[in-house]
Design a protein around this motif. Sequence first.
Motif, PDB file in Angstrom:
ATOM      1  N   MET A   1       7.291  -5.262 -69.693  1.00  0.00           N
ATOM      2  CA  MET A   1       7.729  -5.707 -70.995  1.00  0.00           C
ATOM      3  C   MET A   1       8.944  -4.873 -71.411  1.00  0.00           C
ATOM      4  O   MET A   1       8.921  -3.651 -71.326  1.00  0.00           O
ATOM      5  CB  MET A   1       6.596  -5.560 -72.004  1.00  0.00           C
ATOM      6  N   ALA A   2       9.987  -5.512 -71.870  1.00  0.00           N
ATOM      7  CA  ALA A   2      11.200  -4.816 -72.289  1.00  0.00           C
ATOM      8  C   ALA A   2      10.894  -3.866 -73.433  1.00  0.00           C
ATOM      9  O   ALA A   2      10.136  -4.179 -74.341  1.00  0.00           O
ATOM     10  CB  ALA A   2      12.262  -5.820 -72.708  1.00  0.00           C
ATOM     11  N   GLY A   3      11.478  -2.677 -73.374  1.00  0.00           N
ATOM     12  CA  GLY A   3      11.329  -1.689 -74.427  1.00  0.00           C
ATOM     13  C   GLY A   3      10.205  -0.694 -74.225  1.00  0.00           C
ATOM     14  O   GLY A   3      10.170   0.326 -74.894  1.00  0.00           O
ATOM     15  N   GLU A   4       9.297  -0.945 -73.276  1.00  0.00           N
ATOM     16  CA  GLU A   4       8.226   0.015 -73.046  1.00  0.00           C
ATOM     17  C   GLU A   4       8.753   1.168 -72.197  1.00  0.00           C
ATOM     18  O   GLU A   4       9.727   1.015 -71.464  1.00  0.00           O
ATOM     19  CB  GLU A   4       7.024  -0.641 -72.363  1.00  0.00           C
ATOM     20  N   ILE A   5       8.132   2.326 -72.319  1.00  0.00           N
ATOM     21  CA  ILE A   5       8.513   3.450 -71.464  1.00  0.00           C
ATOM     22  C   ILE A   5       8.066   3.103 -70.051  1.00  0.00           C
ATOM     23  O   ILE A   5       6.895   2.810 -69.808  1.00  0.00           O
ATOM     24  CB  ILE A   5       7.878   4.757 -71.953  1.00  0.00           C
ATOM     25  N   SER A   6       9.018   3.117 -69.129  1.00  0.00           N
ATOM     26  CA  SER A   6       8.705   2.703 -67.769  1.00  0.00           C
ATOM     27  C   SER A   6       8.897   3.810 -66.746  1.00  0.00           C
ATOM     28  O   SER A   6       8.508   3.660 -65.590  1.00  0.00           O
ATOM     29  CB  SER A   6       9.556   1.489 -67.381  1.00  0.00           C
ATOM     30  N   PHE A   7       9.500   4.950 -67.151  1.00  0.00           N
ATOM     31  CA  PHE A   7       9.751   6.044 -66.215  1.00  0.00           C
ATOM     32  C   PHE A   7      10.125   7.277 -67.013  1.00  0.00           C
ATOM     33  O   PHE A   7      10.704   7.161 -68.092  1.00  0.00           O
ATOM     34  CB  PHE A   7      10.899   5.686 -65.259  1.00  0.00           C
ATOM     35  N   PHE A   8       9.778   8.455 -66.502  1.00  0.00           N
ATOM     36  CA  PHE A   8      10.234   9.703 -67.109  1.00  0.00           C
ATOM     37  C   PHE A   8      10.746  10.626 -66.019  1.00  0.00           C
ATOM     38  O   PHE A   8      10.378  10.496 -64.851  1.00  0.00           O
ATOM     39  CB  PHE A   8       9.121  10.379 -67.926  1.00  0.00           C
ATOM     40  N   GLU A   9      11.616  11.533 -66.395  1.00  0.00           N
ATOM     41  CA  GLU A   9      12.209  12.473 -65.448  1.00  0.00           C
ATOM     42  C   GLU A   9      12.189  13.854 -66.075  1.00  0.00           C
ATOM     43  O   GLU A   9      12.563  14.019 -67.242  1.00  0.00           O
ATOM     44  CB  GLU A   9      13.643  12.062 -65.120  1.00  0.00           C
ATOM     45  N   LEU A  10      11.736  14.847 -65.328  1.00  0.00           N
ATOM     46  CA  LEU A  10      11.740  16.226 -65.783  1.00  0.00           C
ATOM     47  C   LEU A  10      12.840  16.990 -65.070  1.00  0.00           C
ATOM     48  O   LEU A  10      12.892  16.989 -63.838  1.00  0.00           O
ATOM     49  CB  LEU A  10      10.391  16.889 -65.491  1.00  0.00           C
ATOM     50  N   GLY A  11      13.706  17.624 -65.828  1.00  0.00           N
ATOM     51  CA  GLY A  11      14.719  18.500 -65.264  1.00  0.00           C
ATOM     52  C   GLY A  11      14.221  19.930 -65.353  1.00  0.00           C
ATOM     53  O   GLY A  11      13.863  20.398 -66.434  1.00  0.00           O
ATOM     54  N   VAL A  12      14.157  20.618 -64.239  1.00  0.00           N
ATOM     55  CA  VAL A  12      13.631  21.982 -64.183  1.00  0.00           C
ATOM     56  C   VAL A  12      14.545  22.845 -63.327  1.00  0.00           C
ATOM     57  O   VAL A  12      15.414  22.334 -62.615  1.00  0.00           O
ATOM     58  CB  VAL A  12      12.196  21.998 -63.603  1.00  0.00           C
ATOM     59  N   GLY A  13      14.358  24.155 -63.372  1.00  0.00           N
ATOM     60  CA  GLY A  13      15.128  25.052 -62.517  1.00  0.00           C
ATOM     61  C   GLY A  13      14.717  24.929 -61.058  1.00  0.00           C
ATOM     62  O   GLY A  13      15.546  24.947 -60.159  1.00  0.00           O
ATOM     63  N   ASP A  14      13.420  24.792 -60.798  1.00  0.00           N
ATOM     64  CA  ASP A  14      12.873  24.767 -59.442  1.00  0.00           C
ATOM     65  C   ASP A  14      11.796  23.689 -59.370  1.00  0.00           C
ATOM     66  O   ASP A  14      10.726  23.833 -59.969  1.00  0.00           O
ATOM     67  CB  ASP A  14      12.292  26.148 -59.129  1.00  0.00           C
TER      68      ASP A  14
END
Length: 121
Positions: A1-14
Amino acid sequence: MAGEISFFELGVGDFEAARAFYGSLFGWTFEPGPTEGGGLTIGTPNVPGGVHGGDAGASPYLFFRVDDMKAALERVHELGGTVDDFDAGSDDESVARFGRFTLCHDDQGSPFGLHEPPKNT
């Protein structure tokens, strides 16, 4: 469904340290990412994710589902937002596996991402 959270990304040092931390905290599973040295994919009970290194202290990136990336990016511009010069997962193998990702900012400068999932999902 458009507008739903479909992915997340974590930026970290390691990203290997992140694997140990988040794996122990939440029980998430991790697999190598789509490119060599490109981080890890995260398996969660609900929304898939990823983690990449070299980005210590970054806020999590949230990606909202769209059905047509080109049309969504045009709409971001029409509404006064901006689109970063970024298109993660633009090679054929990554697009087939993960879809397309683009980072944007709303008309007030707040960051968010758009995700067009692979056509087979």
